[in-house]
Design a protein around this motif. Structure first.
Motif, PDB file in Angstrom:
ATOM      1  N   PRO A  46       0.829  -1.202   0.000  1.00 55.43           N
ATOM      2  CA  PRO A  46       0.000   0.000   0.000  1.00 55.43           C
ATOM      3  C   PRO A  46       0.867   1.256   0.000  1.00 55.43           C
ATOM      4  CG  PRO A  46       0.039  -0.991   2.180  1.00 55.43           C
ATOM      5  CD  PRO A  46       0.762  -1.930   1.258  1.00 55.43           C
ATOM      6  N   LEU A  47       0.338   2.285  -0.598  1.00 52.36           N
ATOM      7  CA  LEU A  47       1.020   3.573  -0.537  1.00 52.36           C
ATOM      8  C   LEU A  47       0.721   4.182   0.824  1.00 52.36           C
ATOM      9  CD1 LEU A  47       0.314   4.873  -4.121  1.00 52.36           C
ATOM     10  CD2 LEU A  47       2.445   3.968  -3.213  1.00 52.36           C
ATOM     11  N   ARG A  48       1.476   5.160   1.193  1.00 52.31           N
ATOM     12  CA  ARG A  48       1.289   5.809   2.492  1.00 52.31           C
ATOM     13  C   ARG A  48       0.843   7.255   2.286  1.00 52.31           C
ATOM     14  NH1 ARG A  48       2.166   2.675   7.287  1.00 52.31           N
ATOM     15  NH2 ARG A  48       3.216   0.797   6.579  1.00 52.31           N
ATOM     16  N   SER A  49      -0.100   7.683   3.114  1.00 51.83           N
ATOM     17  CA  SER A  49      -0.531   9.077   3.094  1.00 51.83           C
ATOM     18  C   SER A  49       0.573   9.932   3.710  1.00 51.83           C
ATOM     19  CB  SER A  49      -1.832   9.233   3.886  1.00 51.83           C
ATOM     20  OG  SER A  49      -1.576   9.007   5.268  1.00 51.83           O
ATOM     21  N   GLU A  50       0.421  11.229   3.674  1.00 56.45           N
ATOM     22  CA  GLU A  50       1.421  12.111   4.277  1.00 56.45           C
ATOM     23  C   GLU A  50       1.562  11.823   5.763  1.00 56.45           C
ATOM     24  OE1 GLU A  50       0.827  16.218   3.342  1.00 56.45           O
ATOM     25  OE2 GLU A  50       0.751  15.814   1.198  1.00 56.45           O
ATOM     26  N   GLY A  51       0.484  11.357   6.387  1.00 56.92           N
ATOM     27  CA  GLY A  51       0.514  11.031   7.800  1.00 56.92           C
ATOM     28  C   GLY A  51       1.015   9.627   8.087  1.00 56.92           C
ATOM     29  N   GLY A  52       1.367   8.860   7.041  1.00 58.04           N
ATOM     30  CA  GLY A  52       1.914   7.520   7.221  1.00 58.04           C
ATOM     31  C   GLY A  52       0.875   6.406   7.214  1.00 58.04           C
ATOM     32  N   HIS A  53      -0.382   6.740   6.943  1.00 59.03           N
ATOM     33  CA  HIS A  53      -1.442   5.728   6.927  1.00 59.03           C
ATOM     34  C   HIS A  53      -1.460   4.980   5.599  1.00 59.03           C
ATOM     35  CE1 HIS A  53      -3.092   7.286  10.657  1.00 59.03           C
ATOM     36  NE2 HIS A  53      -2.899   8.497  10.162  1.00 59.03           N
ATOM     37  N   ARG A  54      -1.765   3.692   5.667  1.00 57.82           N
ATOM     38  CA  ARG A  54      -1.830   2.866   4.452  1.00 57.82           C
ATOM     39  C   ARG A  54      -3.038   3.275   3.613  1.00 57.82           C
ATOM     40  NH1 ARG A  54      -0.290  -0.544   8.638  1.00 57.82           N
ATOM     41  NH2 ARG A  54       1.566  -1.795   8.236  1.00 57.82           N
ATOM     42  N   ARG A  55      -2.820   3.315   2.295  1.00 57.68           N
ATOM     43  CA  ARG A  55      -3.882   3.640   1.335  1.00 57.68           C
ATOM     44  C   ARG A  55      -3.830   2.603   0.223  1.00 57.68           C
ATOM     45  NH1 ARG A  55      -7.169   7.930   2.875  1.00 57.68           N
ATOM     46  NH2 ARG A  55      -7.533   8.217   0.689  1.00 57.68           N
ATOM     47  N   TYR A  56      -5.015   2.118  -0.187  1.00 59.11           N
ATOM     48  CA  TYR A  56      -5.116   1.032  -1.163  1.00 59.11           C
ATOM     49  C   TYR A  56      -5.860   1.483  -2.415  1.00 59.11           C
ATOM     50  CZ  TYR A  56      -3.789  -1.766   2.847  1.00 59.11           C
ATOM     51  OH  TYR A  56      -3.120  -2.276   3.928  1.00 59.11           O
ATOM     52  N   SER A  57      -5.443   0.923  -3.537  1.00 56.32           N
ATOM     53  CA  SER A  57      -6.102   1.199  -4.817  1.00 56.32           C
ATOM     54  C   SER A  57      -7.126   0.107  -5.105  1.00 56.32           C
ATOM     55  CB  SER A  57      -5.071   1.235  -5.945  1.00 56.32           C
ATOM     56  OG  SER A  57      -4.535  -0.069  -6.152  1.00 56.32           O
ATOM     57  N   ARG A  58      -7.972   0.353  -6.091  1.00 56.92           N
ATOM     58  CA  ARG A  58      -8.952  -0.675  -6.495  1.00 56.92           C
ATOM     59  C   ARG A  58      -8.237  -1.913  -7.008  1.00 56.92           C
ATOM     60  NH1 ARG A  58     -13.155   2.680 -10.084  1.00 56.92           N
ATOM     61  NH2 ARG A  58     -11.202   3.034 -11.140  1.00 56.92           N
ATOM     62  N   TYR A  59      -7.154  -1.739  -7.737  1.00 56.52           N
ATOM     63  CA  TYR A  59      -6.375  -2.878  -8.231  1.00 56.52           C
ATOM     64  C   TYR A  59      -5.879  -3.720  -7.055  1.00 56.52           C
ATOM     65  CZ  TYR A  59      -2.568  -5.532 -10.299  1.00 56.52           C
ATOM     66  OH  TYR A  59      -1.730  -6.547 -10.665  1.00 56.52           O
ATOM     67  N   GLN A  60      -5.319  -3.074  -6.045  1.00 55.86           N
ATOM     68  CA  GLN A  60      -4.832  -3.795  -4.876  1.00 55.86           C
ATOM     69  C   GLN A  60      -5.965  -4.511  -4.148  1.00 55.86           C
ATOM     70  OE1 GLN A  60      -2.869  -0.438  -3.052  1.00 55.86           O
ATOM     71  NE2 GLN A  60      -0.855  -1.325  -3.479  1.00 55.86           N
ATOM     72  N   LEU A  61      -7.138  -3.905  -4.112  1.00 54.13           N
ATOM     73  CA  LEU A  61      -8.280  -4.542  -3.449  1.00 54.13           C
ATOM     74  C   LEU A  61      -8.727  -5.792  -4.202  1.00 54.13           C
ATOM     75  CD1 LEU A  61     -10.432  -1.521  -2.225  1.00 54.13           C
ATOM     76  CD2 LEU A  61      -8.701  -2.840  -0.993  1.00 54.13           C
ATOM     77  N   ARG A  62      -8.631  -5.769  -5.522  1.00 55.23           N
ATOM     78  CA  ARG A  62      -8.979  -6.978  -6.292  1.00 55.23           C
ATOM     79  C   ARG A  62      -8.000  -8.107  -5.983  1.00 55.23           C
ATOM     80  NH1 ARG A  62     -10.174  -3.207 -10.303  1.00 55.23           N
ATOM     81  NH2 ARG A  62      -8.227  -3.567 -11.411  1.00 55.23           N
ATOM     82  N   ILE A  63      -6.727  -7.789  -5.875  1.00 55.53           N
ATOM     83  CA  ILE A  63      -5.723  -8.795  -5.535  1.00 55.53           C
ATOM     84  C   ILE A  63      -5.972  -9.330  -4.126  1.00 55.53           C
ATOM     85  CG2 ILE A  63      -3.265  -9.136  -5.058  1.00 55.53           C
ATOM     86  CD1 ILE A  63      -2.712  -7.149  -7.339  1.00 55.53           C
ATOM     87  N   ALA A  64      -6.242  -8.424  -3.199  1.00 53.08           N
ATOM     88  CA  ALA A  64      -6.515  -8.831  -1.817  1.00 53.08           C
ATOM     89  C   ALA A  64      -7.764  -9.701  -1.737  1.00 53.08           C
ATOM     90  CB  ALA A  64      -6.669  -7.596  -0.931  1.00 53.08           C
ATOM     91  N   ALA A  65      -8.769  -9.394  -2.544  1.00 51.84           N
ATOM     92  CA  ALA A  65      -9.996 -10.194  -2.549  1.00 51.84           C
ATOM     93  C   ALA A  65      -9.710 -11.619  -3.020  1.00 51.84           C
ATOM     94  CB  ALA A  65     -11.049  -9.535  -3.437  1.00 51.84           C
ATOM     95  N   ARG A  66      -8.837 -11.767  -4.010  1.00 57.41           N
ATOM     96  CA  ARG A  66      -8.472 -13.110  -4.492  1.00 57.41           C
ATOM     97  C   ARG A  66      -7.751 -13.887  -3.391  1.00 57.41           C
ATOM     98  NH1 ARG A  66      -9.027 -17.836  -5.915  1.00 57.41           N
ATOM     99  NH2 ARG A  66      -7.400 -18.806  -7.168  1.00 57.41           N
TER     100      ARG A  66
END
Length: 116
Positions: A46-66
């Motif tokens: 996951p990419l990180r926000s300026e505050g260091g929080h994880r952020r996910y893309s739709r592509y990453q969510l499809r992979i995670a769902a699999r």
């Protein structure tokens, strides 16, 4: 938000990290711990926000769902991640192979018309 990158363009982008860990976990019906585990297994980063929080893309969510489908069937997380990675590599290899075949057929068709 910048003038040259309107929100609608970013939300249409499959790779734009639009989802927080909590929202991503909710959408997948899983826990943030699952997302951390597949991140540690290097299935997704996951990419990180300026505050260091994880952020996910739709592509990453499809992979995670699999991966979650496999885990729900009893596959250990590490193995599920490896399976998804191998499936992705196989799909890419098949795409490249099909492209090479298409180019070879086009080259073959071109040489046949020249000899006729």
């Amino acid at each position: 938000m910048t003038a040259d990158s309107p929100l609608s363009d970013r939300l249409d982008d499959d790779d734009y990290p639009a989802y927080t860990m909590g929202r991503a976990a909710e959408m997948l019906g899983t826990t943030p711990g699952f997302l951390r585990a597949i991140g540690e297994a290097r299935l997704i980063t996951p990419l990180r926000s300026e505050g260091g929080h994880r952020r996910y893309s739709r592509y990453q969510l499809r992979i995670a769902a699999r991966a979650r489908e496999l885990v729900d069937r009893g596959t250990p997380v590490e193995a599920a991640c490896r399976i998804v990675i191998l499936e992705d590599q196989l799909e890419e290899a098949q795409r490249i192979n099909a492209e090479y075949r298409r180019k070879a057929e086009q080259a073959s068709d071109g040489s046949e018309s020249e000899s006729a």
